[in-house]
Design a protein around this motif. Structure first.
Motif, PDB file in Angstrom:
ATOM      1  N   PRO A   1       0.924  -1.065   0.166  1.00  0.00           N
ATOM      2  CA  PRO A   1      -0.022  -0.241   0.029  1.00  0.00           C
ATOM      3  C   PRO A   1       0.688   1.313  -0.360  1.00  0.00           C
ATOM      4  CG  PRO A   1      -0.872  -1.720   1.399  1.00  0.00           C
ATOM      5  CD  PRO A   1       0.479  -2.376   1.159  1.00  0.00           C
ATOM      6  N   GLY A   2       2.522   1.271   0.494  1.00  0.00           N
ATOM      7  CA  GLY A   2       2.723   2.348   0.207  1.00  0.00           C
ATOM      8  C   GLY A   2       3.058   2.866  -0.717  1.00  0.00           C
ATOM      9  N   ARG A   3       3.446   0.962  -1.882  1.00  0.00           N
ATOM     10  CA  ARG A   3       3.801   1.983  -3.132  1.00  0.00           C
ATOM     11  C   ARG A   3       2.462   1.994  -4.578  1.00  0.00           C
ATOM     12  NH1 ARG A   3       7.953  -1.864  -5.322  1.00  0.00           N
ATOM     13  NH2 ARG A   3       6.581  -1.668  -6.609  1.00  0.00           N
ATOM     14  N   ARG A   4       1.080   1.965  -3.493  1.00  0.00           N
ATOM     15  CA  ARG A   4      -0.315   2.263  -4.392  1.00  0.00           C
ATOM     16  C   ARG A   4       0.037   3.465  -5.150  1.00  0.00           C
ATOM     17  NH1 ARG A   4      -5.085  -0.640  -4.658  1.00  0.00           N
ATOM     18  NH2 ARG A   4      -4.206  -1.808  -2.500  1.00  0.00           N
ATOM     19  N   THR A   5      -0.993   3.450  -6.476  1.00  0.00           N
ATOM     20  CA  THR A   5      -1.633   4.501  -7.151  1.00  0.00           C
ATOM     21  C   THR A   5      -2.762   4.577  -7.767  1.00  0.00           C
ATOM     22  OG1 THR A   5      -0.199   3.328  -9.321  1.00  0.00           O
ATOM     23  CG2 THR A   5       1.131   4.809  -8.301  1.00  0.00           C
ATOM     24  N   GLY A   6      -3.292   3.644  -7.345  1.00  0.00           N
ATOM     25  CA  GLY A   6      -4.770   2.796  -7.835  1.00  0.00           C
ATOM     26  C   GLY A   6      -4.895   2.131  -7.386  1.00  0.00           C
ATOM     27  N   TRP A   7      -6.259   1.433  -7.734  1.00  0.00           N
ATOM     28  CA  TRP A   7      -6.687   0.383  -7.774  1.00  0.00           C
ATOM     29  C   TRP A   7      -7.107  -0.466  -9.176  1.00  0.00           C
ATOM     30  CZ3 TRP A   7      -7.427   4.118  -4.642  1.00  0.00           C
ATOM     31  CH2 TRP A   7      -6.393   4.069  -3.024  1.00  0.00           C
ATOM     32  N   ALA A  26     -12.133   6.103   2.122  1.00  0.00           N
ATOM     33  CA  ALA A  26     -12.164   5.582   3.353  1.00  0.00           C
ATOM     34  C   ALA A  26     -10.440   6.742   3.840  1.00  0.00           C
ATOM     35  CB  ALA A  26     -11.898   4.248   3.622  1.00  0.00           C
ATOM     36  N   LEU A  27      -9.272   6.854   2.429  1.00  0.00           N
ATOM     37  CA  LEU A  27      -8.376   7.153   3.176  1.00  0.00           C
ATOM     38  C   LEU A  27      -8.234   8.526   3.594  1.00  0.00           C
ATOM     39  CD1 LEU A  27      -6.498   6.421  -0.436  1.00  0.00           C
ATOM     40  CD2 LEU A  27      -6.095   4.838   1.657  1.00  0.00           C
ATOM     41  N   ALA A  28      -7.291   8.402   4.547  1.00  0.00           N
ATOM     42  CA  ALA A  28      -6.809   9.635   5.311  1.00  0.00           C
ATOM     43  C   ALA A  28      -6.351  10.556   4.433  1.00  0.00           C
ATOM     44  CB  ALA A  28      -6.523   9.439   6.704  1.00  0.00           C
ATOM     45  N   PRO A  29      -6.777  12.152   4.435  1.00  0.00           N
ATOM     46  CA  PRO A  29      -6.325  13.059   3.418  1.00  0.00           C
ATOM     47  C   PRO A  29      -4.733  13.295   3.936  1.00  0.00           C
ATOM     48  CG  PRO A  29      -7.892  14.213   5.459  1.00  0.00           C
ATOM     49  CD  PRO A  29      -7.449  12.603   6.032  1.00  0.00           C
ATOM     50  N   GLN A  30      -3.375  12.610   4.437  1.00  0.00           N
ATOM     51  CA  GLN A  30      -2.923  12.952   4.047  1.00  0.00           C
ATOM     52  C   GLN A  30      -1.991  11.552   3.279  1.00  0.00           C
ATOM     53  OE1 GLN A  30      -0.359  14.632   4.507  1.00  0.00           O
ATOM     54  NE2 GLN A  30      -1.390  16.509   5.670  1.00  0.00           N
ATOM     55  N   GLU A  31      -3.143  10.126   3.568  1.00  0.00           N
ATOM     56  CA  GLU A  31      -2.850   9.756   2.379  1.00  0.00           C
ATOM     57  C   GLU A  31      -3.166   9.723   1.058  1.00  0.00           C
ATOM     58  OE1 GLU A  31      -5.668   6.955   4.687  1.00  0.00           O
ATOM     59  OE2 GLU A  31      -3.505   5.181   4.959  1.00  0.00           O
ATOM     60  N   ILE A  33      -3.240  12.430  -0.278  1.00  0.00           N
ATOM     61  CA  ILE A  33      -2.350  13.465  -0.586  1.00  0.00           C
ATOM     62  C   ILE A  33      -0.910  12.621  -1.253  1.00  0.00           C
ATOM     63  CG2 ILE A  33      -0.476  15.377  -0.423  1.00  0.00           C
ATOM     64  CD1 ILE A  33      -2.570  16.433   1.395  1.00  0.00           C
ATOM     65  N   ALA A  34      -0.648  11.065  -0.725  1.00  0.00           N
ATOM     66  CA  ALA A  34       1.032  10.932  -0.956  1.00  0.00           C
ATOM     67  C   ALA A  34       0.528   9.621  -2.587  1.00  0.00           C
ATOM     68  CB  ALA A  34       0.617  10.493  -0.127  1.00  0.00           C
ATOM     69  N   LEU A  35      -0.830   9.346  -2.522  1.00  0.00           N
ATOM     70  CA  LEU A  35      -1.467   8.359  -3.134  1.00  0.00           C
ATOM     71  C   LEU A  35      -1.090   9.648  -4.945  1.00  0.00           C
ATOM     72  CD1 LEU A  35      -3.015   5.789  -3.443  1.00  0.00           C
ATOM     73  CD2 LEU A  35      -4.620   7.173  -4.387  1.00  0.00           C
ATOM     74  N   SER A  36      -1.590  10.350  -4.585  1.00  0.00           N
ATOM     75  CA  SER A  36      -1.865  10.999  -5.716  1.00  0.00           C
ATOM     76  C   SER A  36      -0.755  11.438  -6.619  1.00  0.00           C
ATOM     77  CB  SER A  36      -3.400  12.066  -5.986  1.00  0.00           C
ATOM     78  OG  SER A  36      -2.202  13.573  -4.421  1.00  0.00           O
ATOM     79  N   ALA A  37       0.307  12.157  -5.417  1.00  0.00           N
ATOM     80  CA  ALA A  37       1.757  11.904  -5.693  1.00  0.00           C
ATOM     81  C   ALA A  37       1.999  11.342  -6.265  1.00  0.00           C
ATOM     82  CB  ALA A  37       2.436  13.085  -4.800  1.00  0.00           C
ATOM     83  N   ARG A  38       1.869   9.951  -5.589  1.00  0.00           N
ATOM     84  CA  ARG A  38       2.708   8.286  -6.305  1.00  0.00           C
ATOM     85  C   ARG A  38       1.842   8.412  -7.494  1.00  0.00           C
ATOM     86  NH1 ARG A  38       1.736   6.896  -1.010  1.00  0.00           N
ATOM     87  NH2 ARG A  38       0.312   5.336  -1.741  1.00  0.00           N
ATOM     88  N   ALA A  39       0.949   8.350  -8.220  1.00  0.00           N
ATOM     89  CA  ALA A  39       0.010   8.405  -8.805  1.00  0.00           C
ATOM     90  C   ALA A  39       0.471   9.353 -10.442  1.00  0.00           C
ATOM     91  CB  ALA A  39      -1.436   8.749  -8.989  1.00  0.00           C
ATOM     92  N   ARG A  40       0.427  10.368  -9.931  1.00  0.00           N
ATOM     93  CA  ARG A  40       1.065  11.696 -11.000  1.00  0.00           C
ATOM     94  C   ARG A  40       2.341  10.998 -11.498  1.00  0.00           C
ATOM     95  NH1 ARG A  40      -1.819  14.960  -7.403  1.00  0.00           N
ATOM     96  NH2 ARG A  40       0.159  15.630  -6.687  1.00  0.00           N
ATOM     97  N   ALA A  41       3.705  11.039 -10.140  1.00  0.00           N
ATOM     98  CA  ALA A  41       4.816  10.724 -10.604  1.00  0.00           C
ATOM     99  C   ALA A  41       5.206   9.555 -11.782  1.00  0.00           C
ATOM    100  CB  ALA A  41       5.576  10.167  -9.216  1.00  0.00           C
ATOM    101  N   HIS A  42       3.662   8.229 -11.237  1.00  0.00           N
ATOM    102  CA  HIS A  42       4.132   6.864 -12.158  1.00  0.00           C
ATOM    103  C   HIS A  42       3.740   7.151 -13.307  1.00  0.00           C
ATOM    104  CE1 HIS A  42       3.648   2.873 -12.883  1.00  0.00           C
ATOM    105  NE2 HIS A  42       2.542   2.696 -13.544  1.00  0.00           N
ATOM    106  N   ALA A  43       2.014   8.004 -12.881  1.00  0.00           N
ATOM    107  CA  ALA A  43       2.327   8.682 -14.944  1.00  0.00           C
ATOM    108  C   ALA A  43       2.749   9.695 -15.725  1.00  0.00           C
ATOM    109  CB  ALA A  43       0.353   9.441 -14.755  1.00  0.00           C
ATOM    110  N   GLN A  44       3.827  10.289 -15.156  1.00  0.00           N
ATOM    111  CA  GLN A  44       4.801  10.367 -16.098  1.00  0.00           C
ATOM    112  C   GLN A  44       5.466   9.748 -16.715  1.00  0.00           C
ATOM    113  OE1 GLN A  44       7.044  13.016 -13.185  1.00  0.00           O
ATOM    114  NE2 GLN A  44       5.771  14.785 -13.326  1.00  0.00           N
ATOM    115  N   ALA A  45       5.661   8.423 -16.578  1.00  0.00           N
ATOM    116  CA  ALA A  45       6.607   7.761 -17.537  1.00  0.00           C
ATOM    117  C   ALA A  45       5.702   7.124 -18.860  1.00  0.00           C
ATOM    118  CB  ALA A  45       6.572   6.420 -16.738  1.00  0.00           C
TER     119      ALA A  45
END
Length: 71
Positions: A1-7, A26-31, A33-45
């Motif tokens: 889950p620390g590397r999750r970018t979506g489902w 159900a994710l906490a606000p900080q989760e 934010i972290a998920l969306s940052a990982r997803a954006r970084a992944h999408a750049q590829a």
């Protein structure tokens, strides 16, 4: 889950979709934010710029003059 970018949700599976949406909500606000940052970084590829650069690199490799040994 620390590397999750979506489902991943199987097509045509409304129960799995509902579960994924529930998990996202159900994710906490900080989760979130972290998920969306990982997803954006992944999408750049998968950006157009990276695709074009990779395609041109392949063309350069294919079209480059072959090294010939002087024998």
């Amino acid at each position: 889950p620390g590397r999750r970018t979506g489902w991943h949700v199987p097509p045509g599976d409304p129960a799995a979709l509902a579960e994924a949406v529930g998990a996202a909500l159900a994710l906490a606000p900080q989760e979130k934010i972290a998920l969306s940052a990982r997803a954006r970084a992944h999408a750049q590829a998968f950006s157009v710029e990276r695709m074009v650069a990779a395609t041109l690199a392949v063309y350069d490799e294919i079209l480059a003059p072959a090294d010939h040994d002087s024998r």
